[in-house]
Write a protein that holds these residues in place. Sequence first.
Motif, mmCIF file in Angstrom:
data_model
loop_
_atom_site.group_PDB
_atom_site.id
_atom_site.type_symbol
_atom_site.label_atom_id
_atom_site.label_comp_id
_atom_site.label_asym_id
_atom_site.label_seq_id
_atom_site.Cartn_x
_atom_site.Cartn_y
_atom_site.Cartn_z
ATOM 1 N N ASN A 1 0.816 -1.223 0.000
ATOM 2 C CA ASN A 1 0.000 0.000 0.000
ATOM 3 C C ASN A 1 0.845 1.266 0.000
ATOM 4 O OD1 ASN A 1 -2.404 -1.450 0.067
ATOM 5 N ND2 ASN A 1 -2.471 -1.492 2.311
ATOM 6 N N GLY A 2 2.159 1.110 -0.186
ATOM 7 C CA GLY A 2 3.041 2.266 -0.224
ATOM 8 C C GLY A 2 3.423 2.798 1.136
ATOM 9 N N GLN A 3 3.206 2.008 2.194
ATOM 10 C CA GLN A 3 3.539 2.420 3.552
ATOM 11 C C GLN A 3 4.828 1.745 4.014
ATOM 12 O OE1 GLN A 3 1.728 4.791 4.942
ATOM 13 N NE2 GLN A 3 0.265 4.769 3.233
ATOM 14 N N SER A 4 5.371 2.223 5.108
ATOM 15 C CA SER A 4 6.594 1.643 5.664
ATOM 16 C C SER A 4 6.259 0.463 6.578
ATOM 17 C CB SER A 4 7.367 2.686 6.467
ATOM 18 O OG SER A 4 7.754 3.769 5.650
ATOM 19 N N PRO A 5 7.097 -0.563 6.583
ATOM 20 C CA PRO A 5 6.881 -1.669 7.532
ATOM 21 C C PRO A 5 7.079 -1.190 8.962
ATOM 22 C CG PRO A 5 8.995 -1.897 6.426
ATOM 23 C CD PRO A 5 8.288 -0.761 5.749
ATOM 24 N N VAL A 6 6.533 -1.938 9.907
ATOM 25 C CA VAL A 6 6.635 -1.561 11.320
ATOM 26 C C VAL A 6 7.323 -2.682 12.093
ATOM 27 C CG1 VAL A 6 4.591 -0.088 11.273
ATOM 28 C CG2 VAL A 6 4.346 -2.514 11.864
ATOM 29 N N PRO A 7 8.023 -2.332 13.172
ATOM 30 C CA PRO A 7 8.643 -3.366 14.009
ATOM 31 C C PRO A 7 7.626 -3.965 14.966
ATOM 32 C CG PRO A 7 9.192 -1.194 14.850
ATOM 33 C CD PRO A 7 8.395 -0.970 13.596
ATOM 34 N N MET A 8 7.991 -5.088 15.568
ATOM 35 C CA MET A 8 7.092 -5.777 16.488
ATOM 36 C C MET A 8 6.766 -4.938 17.715
ATOM 37 S SD MET A 8 5.356 -8.600 16.747
ATOM 38 C CE MET A 8 6.078 -10.086 16.006
ATOM 39 N N ASN A 9 7.646 -4.006 18.080
ATOM 40 C CA ASN A 9 7.383 -3.259 19.318
ATOM 41 C C ASN A 9 6.159 -2.356 19.238
ATOM 42 O OD1 ASN A 9 8.322 -0.991 17.902
ATOM 43 N ND2 ASN A 9 10.204 -0.786 19.101
ATOM 44 N N GLN B 1 0.029 9.077 8.745
ATOM 45 C CA GLN B 1 -0.860 7.979 8.379
ATOM 46 C C GLN B 1 -1.217 7.171 9.628
ATOM 47 O OE1 GLN B 1 2.246 8.258 7.189
ATOM 48 N NE2 GLN B 1 2.040 8.957 5.070
ATOM 49 N N ALA B 2 -2.468 6.740 9.702
ATOM 50 C CA ALA B 2 -2.922 5.958 10.859
ATOM 51 C C ALA B 2 -2.532 4.493 10.666
ATOM 52 C CB ALA B 2 -4.420 6.095 11.026
ATOM 53 N N GLU B 3 -1.230 4.264 10.545
ATOM 54 C CA GLU B 3 -0.731 2.911 10.287
ATOM 55 C C GLU B 3 0.089 2.393 11.472
ATOM 56 O OE1 GLU B 3 -1.742 1.144 8.074
ATOM 57 O OE2 GLU B 3 -2.108 2.223 6.206
#
Length: 281
Positions: free
Chosen positions: A171-179, A233-235
């Motif tokens: 979706n063109g967003q950045s990945p997030v870490p598990m934390n 972004q609300a991601e």
Amino acid sequence: MKITQLTVYPVKSLKGISVTQSELHGHGLAWDRRWMLVDAQQRFVTQRQLPGLATIAVELTDQALVLSHPKVDPIAISLEDPQGNLRLVKVWSDHCKALPESDDVSRWLVAALGEQAQGISLVRFATEFTRSVEEDFLAGGEAHTYFSDGYPFLITTTGSLDALNQALVANGQSPVPMNRFRPNIVIDCDDAWAEDQWATLAGEGGYELTLRKPCQRCKITTVDQHTGTIPAQAEPLKTLLSLNTQPHLKGAHFGQNATLTTGQGGTIRVGDEVVSTHRET
């Protein structure tokens, strides 16, 4: 499957401590959510109200809980229960008995976070009090917890994070870490959302956890746990909602809430092999 990460959060909504092993208790990992911040009305305060709480680091020594922040010198809080009158504090709809920590901590919080922290104080769970877990998902059993949102353990898997991050990137967003999800126990598992089908997890240390309820996620997942800021972004909340991993439930879900079935006082370790049983369908 193996445990790849264990995290204890001594103070609700502050940084966690990555550990290689922990003692298991009915209320959670040792020292997990033993402390909590409250406002002047004695209601719990989290990153939902103050995202900057994510920037306060936590350490446990043999004698003290130590809080640190780049703006101020660290403050040490004795592990011995403070002297003072018990007070009633509120976590969601639960009223819990707690012991207030020194006003020095309140002043330290203002120095670290600014005026937004005015009126906030630190309290410690009074262990002679029992906070029961909601009965709806316990199948007739009993469980208790300290200042967690509702359950003593939160379990997530690497496979589910990988699937979420693939969707974010698509979706063109950045990945997030598990934390972002603040789990206690992370399981290395290739299958995305496999944990949603597990009934129990048994570890080689002789303990067993029962998975009780999918964890509904909130705006804390949108807080960068390093900077204490919320990107525009609300991601990943928006993408989690679109994935709809729990179609029979409202909201976004990631991970499973769990209770300890057997193994009180035992030890859970990073690297432990775990075996799951599956829910009846």
